[in-house]
Structures are given as structure tokens and as C-alpha cells.
Design a protein around this motif. Structure first.
Motif, PDB file in Angstrom:
ATOM      1  N   ASP A 178       0.675  -1.190  -0.013  1.00  0.00           N
ATOM      2  CA  ASP A 178       0.065  -0.191   0.096  1.00  0.00           C
ATOM      3  C   ASP A 178       0.943   1.473   0.053  1.00  0.00           C
ATOM      4  OD1 ASP A 178      -2.090   1.765   0.359  1.00  0.00           O
ATOM      5  OD2 ASP A 178      -2.385   1.271   2.483  1.00  0.00           O
ATOM      6  N   ALA A 179       2.074   1.316   0.761  1.00  0.00           N
ATOM      7  CA  ALA A 179       2.709   2.310   0.895  1.00  0.00           C
ATOM      8  C   ALA A 179       3.642   2.586  -0.349  1.00  0.00           C
ATOM      9  CB  ALA A 179       3.645   2.197   2.166  1.00  0.00           C
ATOM     10  N   VAL A 180       4.156   1.557  -0.842  1.00  0.00           N
ATOM     11  CA  VAL A 180       4.907   1.717  -2.041  1.00  0.00           C
ATOM     12  C   VAL A 180       3.800   2.267  -3.366  1.00  0.00           C
ATOM     13  CG1 VAL A 180       5.849   0.285  -3.986  1.00  0.00           C
ATOM     14  CG2 VAL A 180       6.443  -0.200  -1.770  1.00  0.00           C
ATOM     15  N   LEU A 181       2.693   1.814  -3.508  1.00  0.00           N
ATOM     16  CA  LEU A 181       1.711   2.289  -4.405  1.00  0.00           C
ATOM     17  C   LEU A 181       1.480   3.686  -4.232  1.00  0.00           C
ATOM     18  CD1 LEU A 181       0.226   1.100  -6.783  1.00  0.00           C
ATOM     19  CD2 LEU A 181      -1.882   0.872  -5.334  1.00  0.00           C
ATOM     20  N   GLY A 182       1.348   4.114  -2.958  1.00  0.00           N
ATOM     21  CA  GLY A 182       1.025   5.448  -2.713  1.00  0.00           C
ATOM     22  C   GLY A 182       2.096   6.302  -3.140  1.00  0.00           C
ATOM     23  N   SER A 183       3.386   5.951  -2.820  1.00  0.00           N
ATOM     24  CA  SER A 183       4.495   6.837  -3.147  1.00  0.00           C
ATOM     25  C   SER A 183       4.716   7.047  -4.565  1.00  0.00           C
ATOM     26  CB  SER A 183       5.843   6.145  -2.385  1.00  0.00           C
ATOM     27  OG  SER A 183       5.869   6.046  -1.047  1.00  0.00           O
ATOM     28  N   PHE A 184       4.524   5.943  -5.110  1.00  0.00           N
ATOM     29  CA  PHE A 184       4.472   6.025  -6.754  1.00  0.00           C
ATOM     30  C   PHE A 184       3.483   6.884  -7.263  1.00  0.00           C
ATOM     31  CE2 PHE A 184       7.340   2.144  -6.711  1.00  0.00           C
ATOM     32  CZ  PHE A 184       8.460   2.529  -7.323  1.00  0.00           C
ATOM     33  N   ALA A 185       2.452   6.686  -6.779  1.00  0.00           N
ATOM     34  CA  ALA A 185       1.195   7.985  -7.083  1.00  0.00           C
ATOM     35  C   ALA A 185       1.667   9.297  -7.019  1.00  0.00           C
ATOM     36  CB  ALA A 185      -0.019   7.257  -6.301  1.00  0.00           C
ATOM     37  N   ARG A 186       2.028   9.475  -5.683  1.00  0.00           N
ATOM     38  CA  ARG A 186       2.513  10.834  -5.587  1.00  0.00           C
ATOM     39  C   ARG A 186       3.584  11.491  -6.239  1.00  0.00           C
ATOM     40  NH1 ARG A 186       0.385   8.885  -0.697  1.00  0.00           N
ATOM     41  NH2 ARG A 186       2.548   8.079  -0.194  1.00  0.00           N
ATOM     42  N   LEU A 187       4.678  10.475  -6.577  1.00  0.00           N
ATOM     43  CA  LEU A 187       5.640  10.731  -7.646  1.00  0.00           C
ATOM     44  C   LEU A 187       5.322  10.963  -8.892  1.00  0.00           C
ATOM     45  CD1 LEU A 187       8.337   8.611  -5.953  1.00  0.00           C
ATOM     46  CD2 LEU A 187       8.466  10.857  -5.930  1.00  0.00           C
ATOM     47  N   GLY A 188       4.160  10.141  -9.288  1.00  0.00           N
ATOM     48  CA  GLY A 188       3.746  10.115 -10.836  1.00  0.00           C
ATOM     49  C   GLY A 188       4.421   9.359 -11.674  1.00  0.00           C
TER      50      GLY A 188
ATOM     51  N   ARG B 226      -7.944   3.971  -0.456  1.00  0.00           N
ATOM     52  CA  ARG B 226      -6.371   4.361  -0.767  1.00  0.00           C
ATOM     53  C   ARG B 226      -6.177   3.480  -2.183  1.00  0.00           C
ATOM     54  NH1 ARG B 226      -5.212   3.871   4.761  1.00  0.00           N
ATOM     55  NH2 ARG B 226      -4.075   2.002   4.342  1.00  0.00           N
ATOM     56  N   LEU B 227      -6.312   2.447  -2.122  1.00  0.00           N
ATOM     57  CA  LEU B 227      -6.048   1.448  -3.514  1.00  0.00           C
ATOM     58  C   LEU B 227      -6.611   2.014  -4.652  1.00  0.00           C
ATOM     59  CD1 LEU B 227      -5.786  -2.028  -1.938  1.00  0.00           C
ATOM     60  CD2 LEU B 227      -3.910  -0.919  -2.396  1.00  0.00           C
ATOM     61  N   LEU B 228      -7.732   2.451  -4.323  1.00  0.00           N
ATOM     62  CA  LEU B 228      -8.562   2.692  -5.605  1.00  0.00           C
ATOM     63  C   LEU B 228      -8.192   4.083  -6.310  1.00  0.00           C
ATOM     64  CD1 LEU B 228     -10.955   2.438  -7.461  1.00  0.00           C
ATOM     65  CD2 LEU B 228     -12.391   3.397  -5.830  1.00  0.00           C
ATOM     66  N   LYS B 229      -7.778   4.983  -5.185  1.00  0.00           N
ATOM     67  CA  LYS B 229      -7.250   6.373  -5.254  1.00  0.00           C
ATOM     68  C   LYS B 229      -5.900   6.335  -6.068  1.00  0.00           C
ATOM     69  CE  LYS B 229      -6.120  10.625  -3.215  1.00  0.00           C
ATOM     70  NZ  LYS B 229      -5.915  11.378  -1.797  1.00  0.00           N
ATOM     71  N   HIS B 230      -5.102   5.461  -5.628  1.00  0.00           N
ATOM     72  CA  HIS B 230      -3.688   5.457  -6.025  1.00  0.00           C
ATOM     73  C   HIS B 230      -3.425   4.811  -7.496  1.00  0.00           C
ATOM     74  CE1 HIS B 230      -2.398   5.872  -1.473  1.00  0.00           C
ATOM     75  NE2 HIS B 230      -2.662   7.078  -2.088  1.00  0.00           N
ATOM     76  N   ALA B 231      -4.343   3.715  -7.507  1.00  0.00           N
ATOM     77  CA  ALA B 231      -4.176   3.175  -8.891  1.00  0.00           C
ATOM     78  C   ALA B 231      -4.939   4.139  -9.917  1.00  0.00           C
ATOM     79  CB  ALA B 231      -5.056   1.824  -8.702  1.00  0.00           C
ATOM     80  N   THR B 232      -5.652   4.711  -9.396  1.00  0.00           N
ATOM     81  CA  THR B 232      -6.516   5.880 -10.475  1.00  0.00           C
ATOM     82  C   THR B 232      -5.517   7.002 -10.915  1.00  0.00           C
ATOM     83  OG1 THR B 232      -8.738   5.113  -9.513  1.00  0.00           O
ATOM     84  CG2 THR B 232      -8.510   7.026 -10.990  1.00  0.00           C
TER      85      THR B 232
END
Length: 465
Positions: A113-123, A151-157
């Protein structure tokens, strides 16, 4: 045969090129080594952002060297550091993503979850990240809390991962956790709209659940819920009635952003056009009044916190209107007049908020209104404050000029004037801002004169994926 892959790091006067050399052997293993060389940088580049965020050439080298062998907690920590630095090192992102995919089974669900969120914020997203996420989706979602599902839905989007790969695996958990979901409901509606996922029944269930918990939460929650729901082009009688009632009884102390959410939602529903018109007139009157005027012995605030100046107020309003894609000619005219007034009298506004305000005006204005925005931008470029803008401010100004050029209002001279400033500060941009800038550069490349083609080519060659 030797194979080489280049990795670049920057210093103030030279560019270190790291060559990763791999020599196959007779066994299954291979021999790796790094060779460091130096070449001259084109032009006089200071790389201010590198020194500002403390990213040195040696630190880049160390991170790239360590990436293939990072433990899960070390990878999560490195991604967090890159977020803080607003890094755009796509080569390092790719190495970290590959490491994540190669050892995805070693990561605990919170770490994934944390990895996906970090990559989402980094773009940044690539096939390795998608495969790693999809491979762990079952155990990620099987025992996930409602907040993790959101969070998973938001970051994957945010990462624009193909929905057919992962969304159908996440929706059953979303529906199962729906009775326990509260603050995340507007985010779910927004993500489903962004993904263009057509499920009217699920959308109405989400709104119904939102109405159940709305009384326990604040007004901001309902206005966000109603605005996100209105994007789907559906109607919900109870939600619309509640929105109309709230609009008719809106007080002057209501947060202006909540009022704009409400207005955007009402404008998209044909049966609520009368309420939308009344609310729009009320907002224009409030916006036109200065924050220093008193009403009934108390200051008439436009948001929950008292802003320091009218410039702060109009900057937030324009930013929110752009986020909502809210088209309102009366509001936009009032905002344009306020921007013109504030840029002449408020130096702090001109220094910090003006680029974002001009970008919003260029994005929202019609072709007939664009010449006024172009005149404001042309006036700004004659002032010394332009040299003090950071990378994001200059990128916003360039994108505003490009938007006007594409809208049929000639601004080639403005684009040419801004290009050297953008090149000077481009290294300060995070990855998502860099992509938006490169899209604007590609769109108006034919408007740039030949004398600036070399500079344009350097910018277009920047890595962004």
C-alpha cells in the motif's frame, strides 16, 4: 559482448555519466561494474534545485547502486525520501519498481500500500509496478479496511493503471465494506468517474450511504459528495433536494470552496438550474465584497480561515474553479477584475499567487475573454518579479501562454520570452509538472522561432517516463 546503460547525474559544472556495464560469462551469473565519466553540460545551468533538496551526485549513485538489493522496508523508506525531495529521477524509479516486482512476495500488505501511494504521488508507473500490484491484489483487498480500499482505488487511479487489470478484483471488497465507509465516499465517486466505469447502481448506493452519514459529518463532506456524484450524469432526488435546501440557506460564513462544490453540482443537474442561478449571484456578490468590509459588526469571511488579502481569496477561488472545471461567466469576470487590481497593488500576491491565478484564468476563459488574460500576462513579463519565480510558477505561466495560443489568441512572443526562464528552472519541477510542461512544449513547438530551437530541443529531451 558488452552492454551499456547510461545513468545521468548533475553537478554545478559537469555531468557525471554512470555506465552500467554487464559482461556475460559462461555461467548463469554476470559481471557488473560502474564507470564514471564527466562531460560538459550544454549552457550555463546552476541546478539550484539539486542543492536546495540536498541531492548530490554521490547520493544518486549510491541509491541506484543499492536499488537491486533493497529490503522491503528500505525501499519504502527510499521512496518516502524521494517524495520529500520531489524527485523526477525516472531511471531510479524504474529500478525501484523492478525491485518491487522481483520480490513482491516479501512485502507485507501495508508496505505494498505504501509503495503504491509513493509511486502515485511521484507520478511514475510502469509494467513492473502494475504486475506487482495486480499479483498481490487478492491478499491486499481480502482483509483490507475501508480506508485501505479507498487508498488503493485512489492511487491506482492516479497512476492511470488499466482498470480491467485490477478494478474488478477490488470492487467486491468495495461493496462489502460500503456500510462502514464514510469520509472516502467522495473519493470513490471521483475515481469511478475518472476511470469511466459505468455502474449506475453502485453510484447510487454510494450516494445513499453518503446521505446516511452526512448528518454526522460536516457540510464540506456533503458538498464534495454531491459534486462528485453530479459528474456521473445521474439524478438522485434526495441528494438534489438536500443540495437545493443547503444552497438556499447558505450563510455568508460558508467556506467558499464548499459553495463552489455545491454550485458545480447544481449546474450539472437540469432540475436545479434555478437554485444554481441564485447561488451563483450570491457568490458573485460575496466575492465582489472586499474582506475588509464588515457586515453586522463582523467581517464577512469567505472561508473558515481569514485570509490576509483579497489576492489570497481570488487565488483560492480560481484554483477551485479550475479543479471543478466550473464555467461561470459572472464569477470569472469578477475574478479577472480582482486579479488585475491585486497584481498592481499587492507585491506578495504578484510574487507567490499570480502564476496560478493566470493559469486558471487561461484554462477557464472563453476565446472572447482570453485577450484580457493575455494582456495581464504580457504586463507581468515586463516586471522584474518574473526572475524570482520558481520552476512551478514559470511552468504555470508557460502553460497558460500555450493554452491561449491553442485557443486562438496569439502569444508566440510571450512563449519565446518565457522559454529561457523555464529552461533555467526546469530541474526544480517534480515529475508530473515536468510532463505537463513537456505536453505544452510539444503542442506549441511550431510557434517557437528558430533562434530558440536548440533550447526547445534540450527541454523536449528531458526524461519523463
Amino acid at each position: 559482448m558488452w552492454k551499456a546503460a547510461q545513468r545521468h547525474t548533475r553537478t554545478s559544472s559537469a555531468q557525471c555519466v554512470l555506465l552500467w556495464l554487464r559482461q556475460p560469462t559462461s555461467t548463469s551469473r554476470s559481471t557488473n561494474c560502474f564507470v564514471v565519466t564527466s562531460v560538459n553540460l550544454p549552457g550555463n545551468r546552476r541546478w539550484i534545485s539539486d542543492r536546495t533538496y540536498g541531492v548530490t551526485s554521490s547520493l544518486r549513485f549510491q541509491r541506484f547502486w543499492r536499488a537491486p538489493n533493497l529490503e522491503p522496508h528500505e525501499l519504502v523508506s527510499m521512496l518516502s525520501d524521494l517524495e520529500q525531495e520531489r524527485s523526477c529521477d525516472v531511471h531510479l524509479f524504474g529500478a525501484l519498481s523492478s525491485r518491487f516486482y522481483a520480490n513482491v512476495s516479501e512485502f507485507f500488505p501495508p508496505q505494498v500500500d505504501a509503495v503504491l501511494g509513493s509511486f502515485a504521488r511521484l507520478g511514475y508507473a510502469d509494467e513492473a509496478l502494475l504486475r506487482g500490484f495486480a499479483g498481490r491484489l487478492t491478499d491486499l483487498a481480502s482483509d483490507a479496511s475501508p480506508r485501505r480500499v479507498v487508498r488503493l482505488l485512489k492511487h491506482a487511479t492516479m497512476l492511470e493503471l488499466p482498470p480491467h487489470v485490477w478494478l474488478e478484483g477490488l470492487l467486491p471488497q468495495l461493496e462489502q465494506k460500503l456500510p462502514y465507509t464514510r469520509e472516502g465516499l467522495p473519493t470513490i465517486l471521483e475515481c469511478l468517474h475518472t476511470l469511466q466505469w459505468k455502474d449506475p447502481e453502485l453510484v447510487k448506493l454510494l450516494v445513499t450511504q453518503g446521505l446516511i452519514v452526512a448528518d454526522e459529518l460536516n457540510v464540506s463532506f456533503f458538498t464534495k459528495l454531491f459534486e462528485r456524484f453530479s459528474r456521473h450524469g445521474l439524478e438522485h432526488k434526495e441528494a438534489t433536494q438536500k443540495a437545493v435546501k443547503l444552497a438556499s440557506s447558505a450563510k455568508a460564513s460558508m467556506d467558499f470552496r464548499d459553495a463552489l462544490n455545491l454550485l458545480a453540482g447544481l449546474k450539472r443537474i437540469s432540475s436545479a438550474s434555478e437554485a444554481a442561478n441564485k447561488l451563483e449571484s450570491s457568490l458573485v456578490a460575496r466575492l465582489d465584497a472586499t474582506s475588509s468590509h464588515e457586515a453586522g459588526g463582523k467581517k464577512s469571511l469567505l472561508v473558515k480561515n481569514e485570509w490576509e488579502s483579497d489576492g489570497d481569496r481570488v487565488a483560492v477561488v480560481l484554483d477551485w474553479m479550475e479543479r471543478l472545471s466550473l464555467q461561470s461567466a459572472p464569477l470569472l469576470k469578477t475574478c479577472t477584475n480582482l486579479v488585475e487590481t491585486e497584481m498592481a497593488k499587492d507585491k506578495r500576491f504578484a510574487r507567490s499567487k499570480l502564476p496560478g491565478a493566470l493559469h486558471s484564468l487561461a484554462a477557464l476563459s472563453t476565446k472572447e475573454e482570453l485577450p484580457t488574460v493575455l494582456a495581464l500576462l504580457s504586463t507581468l513579463l515586463k516586471q522584474p518579479v518574473v526572475a524570482k519565480y520558481d520552476g512551478e510558477g514559470l511552468a504555470l505561466l508557460f502553460r497558460a501562454a500555450a493554452s491561449m495560443e491553442l485557443g486562438g489568441v496569439g502569444s508566440a512572443e510571450v512563449l519565446t520570452s518565457l522559454l529561457p526562464h523555464v529552461a533555467r528552472s526546469v530541474s526544480q519541477l517534480p515529475l508530473m509538472e515536468r510532463r505537463l510542461l513537456l505536453e505544452a512544449l510539444d503542442a506549441v513547438a511550431d510557434k517557437i522561432p528558430d533562434s530558440h530551437k536548440d533550447l526547445l530541443g534540450e527541454l523536449q529531451a528531458l526524461p519523463s517516463a
